[in-house]
Design a protein around this motif. Sequence first.
Motif, PDB file in Angstrom:
ATOM      1  N   ASP A  10       0.795  -1.098   0.080  1.00  0.00           N
ATOM      2  CA  ASP A  10      -0.103  -0.003   0.043  1.00  0.00           C
ATOM      3  C   ASP A  10       0.942   1.274   0.005  1.00  0.00           C
ATOM      4  O   ASP A  10       1.544   1.542   0.915  1.00  0.00           O
ATOM      5  CB  ASP A  10      -0.788   0.055   1.198  1.00  0.00           C
ATOM      6  CG  ASP A  10      -1.922   1.086   1.261  1.00  0.00           C
ATOM      7  OD1 ASP A  10      -1.938   1.893   0.255  1.00  0.00           O
ATOM      8  OD2 ASP A  10      -2.386   1.410   2.296  1.00  0.00           O
ATOM      9  N   TRP A  61      -5.509  -4.100  -1.228  1.00  0.00           N
ATOM     10  CA  TRP A  61      -5.645  -2.927  -0.739  1.00  0.00           C
ATOM     11  C   TRP A  61      -6.577  -2.104  -1.428  1.00  0.00           C
ATOM     12  O   TRP A  61      -6.447  -1.873  -2.654  1.00  0.00           O
ATOM     13  CB  TRP A  61      -4.292  -2.084  -0.482  1.00  0.00           C
ATOM     14  CG  TRP A  61      -3.246  -2.674   0.245  1.00  0.00           C
ATOM     15  CD1 TRP A  61      -2.040  -3.163   0.088  1.00  0.00           C
ATOM     16  CD2 TRP A  61      -3.068  -2.551   1.917  1.00  0.00           C
ATOM     17  NE1 TRP A  61      -1.424  -3.601   1.154  1.00  0.00           N
ATOM     18  CE2 TRP A  61      -2.223  -3.339   2.315  1.00  0.00           C
ATOM     19  CE3 TRP A  61      -4.392  -2.044   2.898  1.00  0.00           C
ATOM     20  CZ2 TRP A  61      -1.662  -3.431   3.619  1.00  0.00           C
ATOM     21  CZ3 TRP A  61      -3.959  -2.350   3.997  1.00  0.00           C
ATOM     22  CH2 TRP A  61      -2.847  -2.956   4.373  1.00  0.00           C
ATOM     23  N   ARG A  66      -7.722   2.978   4.030  1.00  0.00           N
ATOM     24  CA  ARG A  66      -6.865   2.048   4.732  1.00  0.00           C
ATOM     25  C   ARG A  66      -7.346   0.523   4.826  1.00  0.00           C
ATOM     26  O   ARG A  66      -6.979  -0.285   5.404  1.00  0.00           O
ATOM     27  CB  ARG A  66      -6.729   2.500   6.460  1.00  0.00           C
ATOM     28  CG  ARG A  66      -6.003   3.739   6.722  1.00  0.00           C
ATOM     29  CD  ARG A  66      -5.965   4.216   7.953  1.00  0.00           C
ATOM     30  NE  ARG A  66      -5.646   5.507   8.242  1.00  0.00           N
ATOM     31  CZ  ARG A  66      -4.322   5.819   8.200  1.00  0.00           C
ATOM     32  NH1 ARG A  66      -3.509   4.843   7.599  1.00  0.00           N
ATOM     33  NH2 ARG A  66      -3.948   7.022   8.312  1.00  0.00           N
ATOM     34  N   ASP A  67      -8.459   0.374   4.064  1.00  0.00           N
ATOM     35  CA  ASP A  67      -9.099  -1.023   4.021  1.00  0.00           C
ATOM     36  C   ASP A  67      -8.210  -2.018   3.152  1.00  0.00           C
ATOM     37  O   ASP A  67      -8.015  -1.745   2.285  1.00  0.00           O
ATOM     38  CB  ASP A  67     -10.529  -0.813   3.594  1.00  0.00           C
ATOM     39  CG  ASP A  67     -11.626  -0.004   4.423  1.00  0.00           C
ATOM     40  OD1 ASP A  67     -11.272   0.506   5.480  1.00  0.00           O
ATOM     41  OD2 ASP A  67     -12.628   0.157   3.698  1.00  0.00           O
ATOM     42  N   LEU A  68      -8.391  -3.122   3.932  1.00  0.00           N
ATOM     43  CA  LEU A  68      -8.035  -4.348   2.856  1.00  0.00           C
ATOM     44  C   LEU A  68      -9.177  -5.106   2.672  1.00  0.00           C
ATOM     45  O   LEU A  68      -9.975  -5.497   3.435  1.00  0.00           O
ATOM     46  CB  LEU A  68      -6.876  -5.171   3.927  1.00  0.00           C
ATOM     47  CG  LEU A  68      -6.442  -6.298   3.213  1.00  0.00           C
ATOM     48  CD1 LEU A  68      -5.254  -5.746   2.384  1.00  0.00           C
ATOM     49  CD2 LEU A  68      -5.530  -7.262   4.316  1.00  0.00           C
TER      50      LEU A  68
END
Length: 268
Positions: A10, A61, A66-68
């Motif tokens: 990321d 990502w 910030r999400d996976l």
Amino acid sequence: MVRLENVIADSQTRTLAYLVTFTCQDGKPGCTLVRFWTLEDPQQALGWQANPGTTFVHILWLPFTRDLLVVARSDRDGSLTLQIWSSPHFGSSSTIPLSQRDASLLIARPDGRAVFVGSLDGTWRADLIALDGSGARSIATDLTPAGGGAPTLSVGLDPGETARVSALPRVAPLLAEAEIVAQVRKTVGFPDRIDQISATLDRGSFPFAGRAPTWTVKATGDFRQNFRFDTLPVGGTPAPAHCAVWTFNARTGQPAGVQMTDATTNCS
């Protein structure tokens, strides 16, 4: 045997995530987990193992967040689900059932408002999941090359839509004060109570290797779930603490420690 795959970086938060496949405790192959790694902390920051009966098969990502995204397969019937991990610390925050049985393609729209899950086998069977703030949901897949921003989630981007996406703000590599304070508030539930709370950032050697950046969060209040068994009266419960100090990795939000005390001066 341990095998690493799906290693993804990321560029916003400068964090690596990767899938690990290893031999299970019962000797059978195929157990999986997701691990995270950051430059300034050479230790493995965190690892999440798939629940029994589930295998992680793909990770991605999500842009501008910030999400996976994690695709998981049921070992019982082979069905797939899309998990949205809002933080490496908290793991999955929501799960969406998928109609497909093949997730060889996991592609996010450049602005992060949708994700395409499927396979290219000549028929373009796929799920298109809208992540545009109106609630994660599966919608009809639009594979037409034209359209730009109309329909909104078309796979084609016209010049206007491309310019809009290019101007979107990137996520800061370190968690903001509001984010880390919100994370602490999530962990403090009834009957505990926070009266005052503050946070201090130590940037460590960021953005260089060496010492990880950390947030120190101090709160005064009433903290009964503190497991201070040294103060446990016979047949009773631990006496409440009135000062709590948490430390977190400022990039991943992973807890590094917590202290409870009656001395509120430690929280000043």
